[in-house]
Write a protein that holds these residues in place. Sequence first.
Motif, PDB file in Angstrom:
ATOM      1  N   ARG A 122       0.672  -1.363  -0.302  1.00 33.54           N
ATOM      2  CA  ARG A 122      -0.119  -0.438  -0.014  1.00 33.54           C
ATOM      3  C   ARG A 122       0.863   1.294  -0.160  1.00 33.54           C
ATOM      4  O   ARG A 122       0.468   2.370  -0.849  1.00 33.54           O
ATOM      5  CB  ARG A 122      -1.092   0.153   0.794  1.00 33.54           C
ATOM      6  CG  ARG A 122      -2.026  -1.143   0.608  1.00 33.54           C
ATOM      7  CD  ARG A 122      -3.062  -0.865   1.937  1.00 33.54           C
ATOM      8  NE  ARG A 122      -2.507  -0.962   3.583  1.00 33.54           N
ATOM      9  CZ  ARG A 122      -2.826  -1.844   4.158  1.00 33.54           C
ATOM     10  NH1 ARG A 122      -3.391  -3.323   3.283  1.00 33.54           N
ATOM     11  NH2 ARG A 122      -2.086  -2.130   5.411  1.00 33.54           N
ATOM     12  N   LEU A 178       1.274   4.301  -2.931  1.00 31.69           N
ATOM     13  CA  LEU A 178       0.940   6.113  -2.278  1.00 31.69           C
ATOM     14  C   LEU A 178       1.852   7.053  -3.364  1.00 31.69           C
ATOM     15  O   LEU A 178       2.017   8.000  -3.406  1.00 31.69           O
ATOM     16  CB  LEU A 178       0.633   6.311  -1.616  1.00 31.69           C
ATOM     17  CG  LEU A 178      -1.250   5.902  -0.055  1.00 31.69           C
ATOM     18  CD1 LEU A 178      -0.958   6.115   0.849  1.00 31.69           C
ATOM     19  CD2 LEU A 178      -2.393   6.184  -1.275  1.00 31.69           C
ATOM     20  N   PRO A 218      -4.558   0.719  -1.587  1.00 32.44           N
ATOM     21  CA  PRO A 218      -5.706   2.067  -0.953  1.00 32.44           C
ATOM     22  C   PRO A 218      -6.885   2.069  -1.139  1.00 32.44           C
ATOM     23  O   PRO A 218      -7.324   2.331  -2.023  1.00 32.44           O
ATOM     24  CB  PRO A 218      -4.872   3.349  -0.201  1.00 32.44           C
ATOM     25  CG  PRO A 218      -3.262   2.653  -1.460  1.00 32.44           C
ATOM     26  CD  PRO A 218      -3.467   1.764  -2.212  1.00 32.44           C
ATOM     27  N   LYS A 252      -9.988   6.754  -1.376  1.00 28.26           N
ATOM     28  CA  LYS A 252     -10.134   8.329  -0.688  1.00 28.26           C
ATOM     29  C   LYS A 252      -8.708   8.312  -0.609  1.00 28.26           C
ATOM     30  O   LYS A 252      -8.643   9.928  -0.237  1.00 28.26           O
ATOM     31  CB  LYS A 252     -11.605   7.967   0.438  1.00 28.26           C
ATOM     32  CG  LYS A 252     -12.680   8.002   0.168  1.00 28.26           C
ATOM     33  CD  LYS A 252     -13.810   8.769   1.168  1.00 28.26           C
ATOM     34  CE  LYS A 252     -15.457   8.667   0.722  1.00 28.26           C
ATOM     35  NZ  LYS A 252     -16.451   8.402   1.918  1.00 28.26           N
ATOM     36  N   GLU A 253      -8.242   7.216   0.212  1.00 25.35           N
ATOM     37  CA  GLU A 253      -7.093   7.725   0.678  1.00 25.35           C
ATOM     38  C   GLU A 253      -5.548   8.014  -0.259  1.00 25.35           C
ATOM     39  O   GLU A 253      -5.000   9.574  -0.393  1.00 25.35           O
ATOM     40  CB  GLU A 253      -6.938   6.195   1.696  1.00 25.35           C
ATOM     41  CG  GLU A 253      -5.314   6.624   2.098  1.00 25.35           C
ATOM     42  CD  GLU A 253      -4.602   5.945   2.674  1.00 25.35           C
ATOM     43  OE1 GLU A 253      -3.395   5.300   3.355  1.00 25.35           O
ATOM     44  OE2 GLU A 253      -5.442   4.465   3.222  1.00 25.35           O
ATOM     45  N   ARG A 254      -5.951   7.887  -2.174  1.00 26.74           N
ATOM     46  CA  ARG A 254      -5.756   7.846  -3.079  1.00 26.74           C
ATOM     47  C   ARG A 254      -5.593   9.187  -3.947  1.00 26.74           C
ATOM     48  O   ARG A 254      -4.486   9.854  -3.944  1.00 26.74           O
ATOM     49  CB  ARG A 254      -5.818   6.536  -4.164  1.00 26.74           C
ATOM     50  CG  ARG A 254      -5.882   5.578  -3.997  1.00 26.74           C
ATOM     51  CD  ARG A 254      -5.623   4.479  -4.706  1.00 26.74           C
ATOM     52  NE  ARG A 254      -4.265   4.055  -5.838  1.00 26.74           N
ATOM     53  CZ  ARG A 254      -4.037   3.403  -6.301  1.00 26.74           C
ATOM     54  NH1 ARG A 254      -4.902   2.339  -6.232  1.00 26.74           N
ATOM     55  NH2 ARG A 254      -3.606   3.486  -7.302  1.00 26.74           N
ATOM     56  N   ALA A 309      -4.219  12.048  -1.193  1.00 24.91           N
ATOM     57  CA  ALA A 309      -2.630  11.471  -0.716  1.00 24.91           C
ATOM     58  C   ALA A 309      -2.366  12.339  -2.737  1.00 24.91           C
ATOM     59  O   ALA A 309      -1.623  13.274  -2.677  1.00 24.91           O
ATOM     60  CB  ALA A 309      -2.091  10.296  -1.580  1.00 24.91           C
TER      61      ALA A 309
END
Length: 311
Positions: free
Chosen positions: A231, A235, A273, A276-278, A281
């Motif tokens: 992961r 990112l 990931p 939303k996390e990607r 970032a």
Amino acid sequence: MRWPLLLTPVLVGMLAAPAGARSRADFAEFAAQEARLVAVSHRLTTASADWCPATMPQPGWLLEDRRRFGDDDWSDAQRVYGATGDGPFIAALVPGSAAERAGLVRGTVIAAINGEPIETPSNDETIRIDAVIVMLAALDPAAPLTVTDGAGRSYRLGAAPGCASAFRVERKGAQAAANGVLVRLRFDLARDVTDEAELAAVVAHELAHNILRHRARLAAASDGRSARLVRATELEADRLSVWLMADAGYDPAAAVRFWTRHKRPLIRAATHPPRKERIAAIEAEMTAMASARAADPSARPPLAVAPPPLE
């Protein structure tokens, strides 16, 4: 030619399965996606050549091989590509590229580079294409090179350095993947991503994996098989793709559009990931890049200059 030890193991996973009997229209659409991929990838690799830690000649072609087509398919594929010989041949060519300026055209068989014949150490479907990739990777990217076609004609290509990677469209396997040397894009995904900037976002992400040596770095990490580290590399690739896209003149926000629109995961969610996390970032990196280049227009991505240890 001796195949570089660092590249040879990576090439083992490059092979594609036979396509099976298909129509000429299908081959024409496949060739169209190859043309899109080479145009986008050439733009991405050459625009960031000044900061990529490893570079290679980027002639501006995407190669195919007679061996990738079944006997029932070859006559139709041959008409689409204009290929006339047996060997790795140019399936798509970037207008204005070093290869195009030298007079090479779609369908041209690549028989030798700088006088060295293309090695064929096995009968695998892509081994001759892979041999060309290895040969190019071993050359000085700042030097011109000579290509000999299947009829013995020579073409002098000007220097065209770019980030070290090759590219291929395939019918099976992961939707998008990178193995350290090659970026592979599945045909159905390429066809689905009709927006060029969104396609560039997908390709830039995979290219970033190769630039950041994620395959090798994961192999060297004590816990390189853990989902947590995988992961982390995802990112990192998302973040570096922002710089690649900006350098090539694409709006990095296209990556946000892609992840907002693409509901299905490209690969297992356990090792990647959440969207939303990607997106967070990518947006944070866009802000960081804008700030860095406002202060210094030649600022380079910190991830590429000094990637942090995976631990």
